[in-house]
Design a protein around this motif. Structure first.
Motif, PDB file in Angstrom:
ATOM      1  N   SER A   1      -0.191 -15.181 -10.563  1.00 51.79           N
ATOM      2  CA  SER A   1      -1.304 -14.613 -11.165  1.00 51.79           C
ATOM      3  C   SER A   1      -2.422 -15.291 -11.111  1.00 51.79           C
ATOM      4  O   SER A   1      -3.759 -14.785 -10.871  1.00 51.79           O
ATOM      5  N   MET A   2      -2.579 -16.831 -11.053  1.00 51.32           N
ATOM      6  CA  MET A   2      -3.514 -17.609 -10.918  1.00 51.32           C
ATOM      7  C   MET A   2      -4.159 -17.492  -9.645  1.00 51.32           C
ATOM      8  O   MET A   2      -5.528 -17.815  -9.223  1.00 51.32           O
ATOM      9  N   SER A   3      -3.153 -17.188  -8.610  1.00 47.86           N
ATOM     10  CA  SER A   3      -3.760 -17.245  -7.370  1.00 47.86           C
ATOM     11  C   SER A   3      -4.913 -16.390  -7.051  1.00 47.86           C
ATOM     12  O   SER A   3      -5.760 -16.603  -6.153  1.00 47.86           O
ATOM     13  N   LYS A   4      -4.957 -15.167  -7.673  1.00 49.67           N
ATOM     14  CA  LYS A   4      -5.832 -14.377  -7.457  1.00 49.67           C
ATOM     15  C   LYS A   4      -7.187 -15.118  -8.060  1.00 49.67           C
ATOM     16  O   LYS A   4      -8.460 -14.520  -7.428  1.00 49.67           O
ATOM     17  N   ALA A   5      -7.360 -15.803  -8.828  1.00 55.40           N
ATOM     18  CA  ALA A   5      -8.605 -16.488  -9.078  1.00 55.40           C
ATOM     19  C   ALA A   5      -9.308 -17.159  -8.065  1.00 55.40           C
ATOM     20  O   ALA A   5     -10.661 -17.408  -8.270  1.00 55.40           O
ATOM     21  N   VAL A   6      -8.298 -17.875  -7.287  1.00 53.21           N
ATOM     22  CA  VAL A   6      -8.877 -18.749  -5.938  1.00 53.21           C
ATOM     23  C   VAL A   6      -8.686 -17.787  -4.739  1.00 53.21           C
ATOM     24  O   VAL A   6      -8.781 -18.383  -3.611  1.00 53.21           O
ATOM     25  N   ASN A   7      -8.789 -16.724  -4.792  1.00 50.85           N
ATOM     26  CA  ASN A   7      -8.305 -15.946  -3.623  1.00 50.85           C
ATOM     27  C   ASN A   7      -7.421 -16.305  -2.539  1.00 50.85           C
ATOM     28  O   ASN A   7      -7.572 -16.681  -1.475  1.00 50.85           O
ATOM     29  N   LYS A   8      -6.370 -16.873  -3.200  1.00 51.33           N
ATOM     30  CA  LYS A   8      -5.225 -17.209  -2.433  1.00 51.33           C
ATOM     31  C   LYS A   8      -4.028 -16.245  -2.358  1.00 51.33           C
ATOM     32  O   LYS A   8      -2.803 -16.652  -1.869  1.00 51.33           O
ATOM     33  N   ARG A   9      -4.114 -15.182  -2.781  1.00 52.78           N
ATOM     34  CA  ARG A   9      -2.883 -14.139  -3.269  1.00 52.78           C
ATOM     35  C   ARG A   9      -2.268 -13.858  -1.820  1.00 52.78           C
ATOM     36  O   ARG A   9      -1.222 -13.841  -1.433  1.00 52.78           O
ATOM     37  N   ASP A  10      -2.989 -13.764  -0.673  1.00 49.66           N
ATOM     38  CA  ASP A  10      -2.595 -13.494   0.651  1.00 49.66           C
ATOM     39  C   ASP A  10      -1.432 -14.628   1.290  1.00 49.66           C
ATOM     40  O   ASP A  10      -0.722 -14.374   1.832  1.00 49.66           O
ATOM     41  N   LYS A  11      -1.807 -15.870   0.705  1.00 50.59           N
ATOM     42  CA  LYS A  11      -1.409 -17.037   1.249  1.00 50.59           C
ATOM     43  C   LYS A  11       0.243 -17.043   0.532  1.00 50.59           C
ATOM     44  O   LYS A  11       0.799 -18.173   1.001  1.00 50.59           O
ATOM     45  N   VAL A  12       0.223 -16.512  -0.656  1.00 46.14           N
ATOM     46  CA  VAL A  12       1.463 -16.889  -1.468  1.00 46.14           C
ATOM     47  C   VAL A  12       2.286 -15.736  -1.411  1.00 46.14           C
ATOM     48  O   VAL A  12       2.759 -15.534  -2.721  1.00 46.14           O
ATOM     49  N   LYS A  13       2.364 -14.934  -0.746  1.00 47.56           N
ATOM     50  CA  LYS A  13       3.057 -13.624  -0.842  1.00 47.56           C
ATOM     51  C   LYS A  13       4.721 -13.837  -0.950  1.00 47.56           C
ATOM     52  O   LYS A  13       5.324 -13.094  -1.883  1.00 47.56           O
ATOM     53  N   ASP A  14       5.013 -15.117  -0.594  1.00 48.23           N
ATOM     54  CA  ASP A  14       6.381 -15.247  -0.689  1.00 48.23           C
ATOM     55  C   ASP A  14       6.725 -15.745  -2.238  1.00 48.23           C
ATOM     56  O   ASP A  14       7.923 -15.378  -2.591  1.00 48.23           O
ATOM     57  N   TRP A  15       5.762 -16.111  -2.981  1.00 51.35           N
ATOM     58  CA  TRP A  15       6.094 -16.098  -4.516  1.00 51.35           C
ATOM     59  C   TRP A  15       6.255 -14.931  -5.090  1.00 51.35           C
ATOM     60  O   TRP A  15       7.076 -14.843  -5.751  1.00 51.35           O
ATOM     61  N   GLY A  16       5.544 -13.940  -4.710  1.00 47.23           N
ATOM     62  CA  GLY A  16       5.901 -12.707  -5.113  1.00 47.23           C
ATOM     63  C   GLY A  16       7.022 -11.846  -5.046  1.00 47.23           C
ATOM     64  O   GLY A  16       7.788 -11.286  -5.511  1.00 47.23           O
ATOM     65  N   LYS A  17       7.623 -12.317  -3.498  1.00 51.85           N
ATOM     66  CA  LYS A  17       8.822 -11.707  -3.326  1.00 51.85           C
ATOM     67  C   LYS A  17       9.996 -12.548  -4.210  1.00 51.85           C
ATOM     68  O   LYS A  17      11.026 -12.132  -4.299  1.00 51.85           O
ATOM     69  N   THR A  18       9.808 -13.647  -4.241  1.00 44.49           N
ATOM     70  CA  THR A  18      10.911 -14.583  -5.097  1.00 44.49           C
ATOM     71  C   THR A  18      10.983 -14.050  -6.467  1.00 44.49           C
ATOM     72  O   THR A  18      11.751 -14.163  -7.276  1.00 44.49           O
ATOM     73  N   ILE A  19       9.521 -13.652  -7.066  1.00 41.26           N
ATOM     74  CA  ILE A  19       9.704 -13.377  -8.332  1.00 41.26           C
ATOM     75  C   ILE A  19      10.612 -12.078  -8.322  1.00 41.26           C
ATOM     76  O   ILE A  19      11.085 -11.610  -9.429  1.00 41.26           O
ATOM     77  N   GLU A  20      10.328 -11.016  -7.525  1.00 44.73           N
ATOM     78  CA  GLU A  20      11.277 -10.001  -7.349  1.00 44.73           C
ATOM     79  C   GLU A  20      12.537  -9.995  -7.240  1.00 44.73           C
ATOM     80  O   GLU A  20      13.632  -9.532  -8.098  1.00 44.73           O
ATOM     81  N   PHE A  21      12.887 -11.015  -6.429  1.00 40.33           N
ATOM     82  CA  PHE A  21      14.405 -11.684  -6.421  1.00 40.33           C
ATOM     83  C   PHE A  21      15.007 -12.082  -7.666  1.00 40.33           C
ATOM     84  O   PHE A  21      16.111 -11.753  -7.867  1.00 40.33           O
ATOM     85  N   LEU A  22      14.204 -12.847  -8.509  1.00 38.29           N
ATOM     86  CA  LEU A  22      14.779 -13.337  -9.579  1.00 38.29           C
ATOM     87  C   LEU A  22      15.023 -12.371 -10.700  1.00 38.29           C
ATOM     88  O   LEU A  22      16.072 -12.281 -11.202  1.00 38.29           O
ATOM     89  N   LYS A  23      13.985 -11.394 -10.832  1.00 34.79           N
ATOM     90  CA  LYS A  23      14.323 -10.214 -11.707  1.00 34.79           C
ATOM     91  C   LYS A  23      15.411  -9.319 -11.401  1.00 34.79           C
ATOM     92  O   LYS A  23      15.833  -8.847 -12.384  1.00 34.79           O
ATOM     93  N   HIS A  24      15.843  -9.254 -10.020  1.00 32.26           N
ATOM     94  CA  HIS A  24      16.976  -8.805  -9.669  1.00 32.26           C
ATOM     95  C   HIS A  24      18.355  -9.385  -9.873  1.00 32.26           C
ATOM     96  O   HIS A  24      19.251  -8.965 -10.533  1.00 32.26           O
ATOM     97  N   GLU A  25      18.184 -10.613  -9.311  1.00 38.05           N
ATOM     98  CA  GLU A  25      19.248 -11.359  -9.492  1.00 38.05           C
ATOM     99  C   GLU A  25      19.922 -12.029 -10.479  1.00 38.05           C
ATOM    100  O   GLU A  25      21.135 -12.179 -11.174  1.00 38.05           O
ATOM    101  N   VAL A  26      19.027 -12.667 -11.465  1.00 33.99           N
ATOM    102  CA  VAL A  26      19.407 -13.296 -12.786  1.00 33.99           C
ATOM    103  C   VAL A  26      20.007 -12.529 -13.654  1.00 33.99           C
ATOM    104  O   VAL A  26      21.098 -13.089 -14.235  1.00 33.99           O
ATOM    105  N   PRO A  27      19.624 -11.401 -13.989  1.00 40.58           N
ATOM    106  CA  PRO A  27      20.472 -10.456 -14.906  1.00 40.58           C
ATOM    107  C   PRO A  27      21.773 -10.046 -14.357  1.00 40.58           C
ATOM    108  O   PRO A  27      22.633 -10.291 -15.230  1.00 40.58           O
ATOM    109  N   LYS A  28      21.825  -9.937 -13.189  1.00 39.08           N
ATOM    110  CA  LYS A  28      23.265  -9.452 -12.576  1.00 39.08           C
ATOM    111  C   LYS A  28      24.163 -10.657 -12.587  1.00 39.08           C
ATOM    112  O   LYS A  28      25.225 -10.636 -12.882  1.00 39.08           O
ATOM    113  N   ARG A  29      23.334 -11.777 -12.266  1.00 40.03           N
ATOM    114  CA  ARG A  29      24.482 -13.258 -12.073  1.00 40.03           C
ATOM    115  C   ARG A  29      24.741 -13.506 -13.655  1.00 40.03           C
ATOM    116  O   ARG A  29      25.938 -14.203 -13.551  1.00 40.03           O
ATOM    117  N   PHE A  30      23.849 -13.526 -14.620  1.00 39.49           N
ATOM    118  CA  PHE A  30      24.390 -14.125 -15.842  1.00 39.49           C
ATOM    119  C   PHE A  30      24.762 -13.237 -16.874  1.00 39.49           C
ATOM    120  O   PHE A  30      25.489 -13.638 -17.864  1.00 39.49           O
TER     121      PHE A  30
END
Length: 612
Positions: A425-454
């Motif tokens: 979220s803060m990356s948008k404030a410094v115009n770095k969103r395009d450089k941290v797309k992997d963070w967004g993918k990891t967020i979705e990964f956690l959203k899917h995997e954590v409930p399933k595994r725990f």
């Protein structure tokens, strides 16, 4: 249970009888100087302030950090008002003595100290100076004890010898030895008190610590300046405290705003947290030595920073983030905890702390709207988020937030998710969103995997940890949903987890513990965990109410009952870590910063801003 008084360099712990237990100087939490002070009255025989025939009461003076101890017997009322001004590193003890009788009183009043200077005490010297004060010093620090009432007698001795000032007080006469050296020196000063019937007198005792270079004149001149300006110094501090808490009612939840007790405790909680914040930016968990919590944990500092930010105090959280930026590891992580001077103490890794710091930074940014804040700390944010991304993808094990077990924990995964989401979220404030797309993918990964595994199908709730699997009911599992929002608050699996947590604790006094098998300090309800469940239920109520779910009011009532329980266990406005499960007395550290922070989060007007 006493209290604390301090500024951002000097903090003093006042004990149950009004004694000075220890001081922290020159930083909050470091170094520790054991003071072991005592007051005694001598009228044909000695009467120490811990003797049983005193009636003792203690409280803070409203809207100040002045802590008052009242000792009363059949003859006098002895009142001690302790405070540390914001402008000077001095503990000022205002002593009031009131004669209750219809006749004149004559007695001696003694002030005793058995100060051990520093973390590792060495040989020191105690000395009475012609200026009319006591100094105690070693090669690093000097302490000066003086008074604006003329000292009538003194003694400098060694605690476990015939020269001990303690023995002299027992005998009622100080020998007036001017100097003594050793590992356990002690000293006393005395005043001949004469009070007419039904009259009072008052005077100040001043205790000044400083670094020492061999020149007594520096500290004695400082004492003179403080004594000559004590009223102005006090007024400056009074104005500062009132300005800090002056307009906080507007931040309190509308339904709680008119409750005078809640308003009073809110002010005290804020002022307490401010005393845990060091001038260099570190925030200690508690001013406690038993247990020893006088260190900086990223997690505790994050919750405290969030609480201060919610109530409009921006500069101290900013200073905390600056402190954390300086001690960040090269890989983006932080160690378990630190001294306030930035040196590592315990070097294990608790990954939840990295996520918590990023979460707190995002709350600060969302409240302040200051893009330059993100720009200033972007390097720190980026390194921490890259670290979280790697450990998230690997479900890397670490120690849990309770510092007891090693594994992959629900709370930790919630904090990792929140930290990544907040950094993204803060990356948008410094115009770095395009450089941290992997963070967004990891967020979705956690959203899917954590409930399933725990999720535990048979138990219909979430596990405390996986790898190794731990099915223990633990209140920290709530972190998956509150405040970290990895799992929706109204997810039925989360609701059943919360209800299982509530049912698991059957303490005589009520409240919610960490986990049923807890043995730390005997296993008790905690302020943090009780508020945690209360906060979860209140947010659940808000979500269900919007959806017109008829269960909403049930959870609101649950939340209120838990909060009302917490309100019962505020001591002089201070919240401890734990409450004894049978006696209802404070246990472990008091005040605990995180406990006070959770209270402030609860009473804040709207917690949407802290939800990633």
């Amino acid at each position: 249970m006493g209290g604390i008084v301090g500024n951002n360099s000097l903090l003093a712990k006042i004990g149950d009888y009004g004694e000075i237990e220890y001081l922290f100087y020159p930083q909050v939490g470091y170094e520790t100087h054991f003071f072991d002070s005592a007051l005694a009255v001598y009228d044909k025989k000695v009467k120490w302030h811990w003797d049983e025939d005193w009636d003792i009461s203690q409280k803070y003076i409203e809207e100040t950090n002045i802590f008052k101890t009242i000792l009363e017997d059949d003859k006098i009322i002895l009142t001690i008002k302790d405070f540390v001004p914001i402008s000077h590193n001095v503990l000022i003890r205002r002593v009031y003595i009131k004669n209750k009788l219809d006749k004149k009183l004559n007695f001696k009043l003694f002030f005793y100290e058995n100060l051990r200077i520093g973390e590792n005490p060495i040989t020191n010297t105690v000395k009475f100076l012609e200026d009319g004060c006591i100094v105690k010093y070693n090669g690093k620090y000097i302490f000066c004890i003086g008074s604006d009432k003329k000292i009538d007698s003194f003694q400098c001795g060694n605690r476990y010898s015939k020269t001990s000032a303690y023995i002299d007080i027992e005998n009622g006469i100080l020998k007036e030895h001017k100097e003594s050296s050793g590992l356990l020196t002690d000293s006393a000063i005395s005043w001949n008190i004469k009070i007419d019937e039904k009259r009072s007198l008052a005077f100040n005792i001043y205790i000044l610590p400083q670094r020492f270079d061999g020149d007594f004149s520096i500290i004695t001149e400082q004492l003179r300046i403080i004594m000559n300006n004590s009223e102005n110094i006090k007024n400056l501090s009074m104005n500062y405290w009132k300005n800090i808490i002056g307009d906080i009612k507007r931040f309190i939840h509308p339904e709680l705003r008119q409750n005078r007790e809640i308003y009073s405790i809110t002010k005290r909680a804020l002022m307490t947290l401010l005393m845990l914040c060091d001038k260099e930016g570190g925030i200690i968990a508690a001013p406690s030595l038993h247990p020893d919590y006088r260190y900086v944990w990223g997690r505790d500092g994050a919750y405290i920073s969030v609480a201060l930010d919610l109530f409009g105090i921006r500069n101290i959280p900013d200073r905390f983030f600056e402190f954390m930026s300086k001690i960040q590891n090269a890989d983006g992580s932080w160690l378990q905890n630190y001294y306030v001077n930035g040196k590592p103490r315990l070097t294990a890794i608790q990954i939840d702390q990295i996520g918590s710091i990023l979460w707190a930074m995002d709350v600060h940014y969302r409240l302040s709207g200051d893009r330059t804040f993100v720009e200033r700390y972007w390097n720190m944010i980026e390194k921490a988020a890259n670290y979280l991304r790697l450990v998230a993808l690997n479900f890397t094990p670490c120690f849990d937030l309770w510092e007891e077990k090693f594994g992959v924990f629900a709370y930790t995964m919630g904090a990792i998710y929140a930290g990544l989401k907040c950094a993204y979220s803060m990356s948008k404030a410094v115009n770095k969103r395009d450089k941290v797309k992997d963070w967004g993918k990891t967020i979705e990964f956690l959203k899917h995997e954590v409930p399933k595994r725990f999720y535990l199908e048979d138990e219909e709730r979430f596990a405390k940890s996986i790898n190794p699997l731990d099915k223990t009911i633990d209140t920290s599992i709530l972190g998956l949903s509150y405040p970290f929002n990895l799992i929706d608050v109204d997810d039925e699996r989360m609701i059943k987890t919360a209800e299982a947590i509530e049912k698991a604790f059957k303490y005589k006094v009520g409240g919610i513990g960490r986990y049923p098998e807890d043995i730390y300090f005997g296993g008790n309800p905690w302020i943090i965990t009780t508020l945690w469940l209360s906060l979860y239920y209140r947010r659940l109520y808000n979500v269900l109410k919007e959806k017109e779910d008829n269960r909403a009011d049930i959870y609101l009532q649950k939340s209120k009952r838990l909060f009302n329980w917490v309100m019962k266990y505020s001591f002089n406005g201070l919240f401890p870590e734990q409450i004894h499960k049978e006696l209802g007395v404070p246990m472990s550290a008091i005040p605990l910063g995180w406990s006070n922070a959770m209270f402030l989060i609860y009473v804040y007007e709207n917690d949407n801003v802290i939800i990633p």
